[in-house]
Design an enzyme around this catalytic site. Structure first.
Site, PDB file in Angstrom:
ATOM      1  N   SER A 109       1.036  -1.197  -0.185  1.00  0.00           N
ATOM      2  CA  SER A 109       0.162   0.129   0.076  1.00  0.00           C
ATOM      3  C   SER A 109       1.019   1.217   0.036  1.00  0.00           C
ATOM      4  O   SER A 109       2.048   1.020   0.488  1.00  0.00           O
ATOM      5  CB  SER A 109      -0.792   0.157   1.382  1.00  0.00           C
ATOM      6  OG  SER A 109      -1.418   1.238   1.430  1.00  0.00           O
TER       7      SER A 109
ATOM      8  N   TYR B  76      -2.445  -1.217  10.445  1.00  0.00           N
ATOM      9  CA  TYR B  76      -2.380  -1.469   9.086  1.00  0.00           C
ATOM     10  C   TYR B  76      -0.859  -0.676   8.408  1.00  0.00           C
ATOM     11  O   TYR B  76      -0.241  -1.366   7.634  1.00  0.00           O
ATOM     12  CB  TYR B  76      -3.333  -0.718   8.386  1.00  0.00           C
ATOM     13  CG  TYR B  76      -3.552  -0.902   6.838  1.00  0.00           C
ATOM     14  CD1 TYR B  76      -4.507  -1.943   6.422  1.00  0.00           C
ATOM     15  CD2 TYR B  76      -3.172   0.136   6.139  1.00  0.00           C
ATOM     16  CE1 TYR B  76      -4.586  -2.019   5.005  1.00  0.00           C
ATOM     17  CE2 TYR B  76      -3.389  -0.212   4.468  1.00  0.00           C
ATOM     18  CZ  TYR B  76      -3.827  -1.026   4.019  1.00  0.00           C
ATOM     19  OH  TYR B  76      -4.099  -1.205   2.681  1.00  0.00           O
TER      20      TYR B  76
END
Ligand SMILES: NC(=O)c1ccc[n+]([C@@H]2O[C@H](COP(=O)([O-])OP(=O)(O)OC[C@H]3O[C@@H](n4cnc5c(N)ncnc54)[C@H](O)[C@@H]3O)[C@@H](O)[C@H]2O)c1
Length: 230
Positions: A116, A129
């Protein structure tokens, strides 16, 4: 025919990737929750074993399955932290470990983690995350140095259920309406104000899995509409 394992293939980026790799001539095994739990060692072993049993070889592993949890650190539930590390960080490690022999035996073995933009930059309220995605980039660099060709695809926000489900949580965390969240929070870091489509990520993964990806290893492959240019 080359063979690929794609995790998290029932939805979003994983689904688009499995379809794209099939169209490119790969045998693809998609693995998702209905096949096993990738937050366990057994689930990751089962995924690799199933691909090897079905195809007798494994050339590409796309470690993609993931979840999100939005909360400030002081309220972040410890169990959610553990669960997010298990699926986002430990699963890619286990998949690389269990598929190591097959991938390194292939002439074009590739380990592709869907990381990401959050592997490169942080956002508030996503500690687990962000930490896991930074960790995945470290894992990919280490795999590359140990001899497995590995990359970390780093997209900005993609139009999938993972993002759509965050909108009510983000609205709560920021004290904003859900309508304002997409414009002012989700798209705020993108220089180009749109969501990325899952097929665009699948295109990049297909490139990395094919001949064009032959010289990429140990690096983030960033596709974030200008986010990390800041
Ligand atoms: N959507 C985005 O904006 C975005 C941006 C950058 C990176 N990513 C990453 O892309 C990957 C895919 O996300 P997506 O947006 O397509 O999400 P998604 O929710 O559409 O799909 C994720 C899939 O992973 C599966 N999964 C989750 N936990 C699992 C488990 N324990 N065992 C087996 N399968 C499990 C889910 O069932 C689901 O099908 C994730 O790693 C995510 O972090 C997403």
């Amino acid at each position: 025919m080359p063979a690929a394992l794609v995790t998290g293939a029932a939805s979003g980026i994983g689904k688009a990737t499995a379809e794209r790799l099939r169209a490119d001539g790969f045998d693809v095994l998609g693995f998702d929750l209905e096949d096993g739990d990738l937050s366990t060692r057994e689930g990751n072993q089962a995924a690799v074993d199933a691909a090897l049993e079905r195809f007798g070889r494994l050339d590409v592993v796309v470690a993609n399955a993931g979840v999100q949890h939005v909360s400030p650190v002081r309220d972040f539930p410890e169990d959610r932290w553990d669960a997010i590390q298990a699926i986002l960080l430990t699963s890619p490690f286990l998949l690389a470990k269990y598929a190591w022999d097959a991938l390194t035996a292939s002439d074009a073995g590739r380990f592709i983690a869907v990381a990401s933009a959050h592997a490169l930059v942080a956002s508030p309220n996503k500690a687990a995350y962000v930490a896991a995605k930074h960790g995945v980039l470290g894992l990919v660099k280490t795999l590359a140095l140990e001899g497995l060709q590995a990359t970390a695809v780093c997209p900005g926000y993609v139009r999938t259920p993972l993002v759509e489900k965050q909108i009510p949580d983000q609205a709560r965390a920021h004290g904003m309406s859900e309508d304002a969240v997409l414009e002012e929070v989700i798209l705020q870091p993108h220089a180009i104000k749109r969501l990325i489509e899952p097929e665009e990520v699948a295109n990049v993964i297909a490139f990395l899995a094919g001949p064009g990806g032959a010289a990429f290893s140990g690096v983030p492959v960033t596709m974030d509409l200008g986010w990390s240019a800041r």
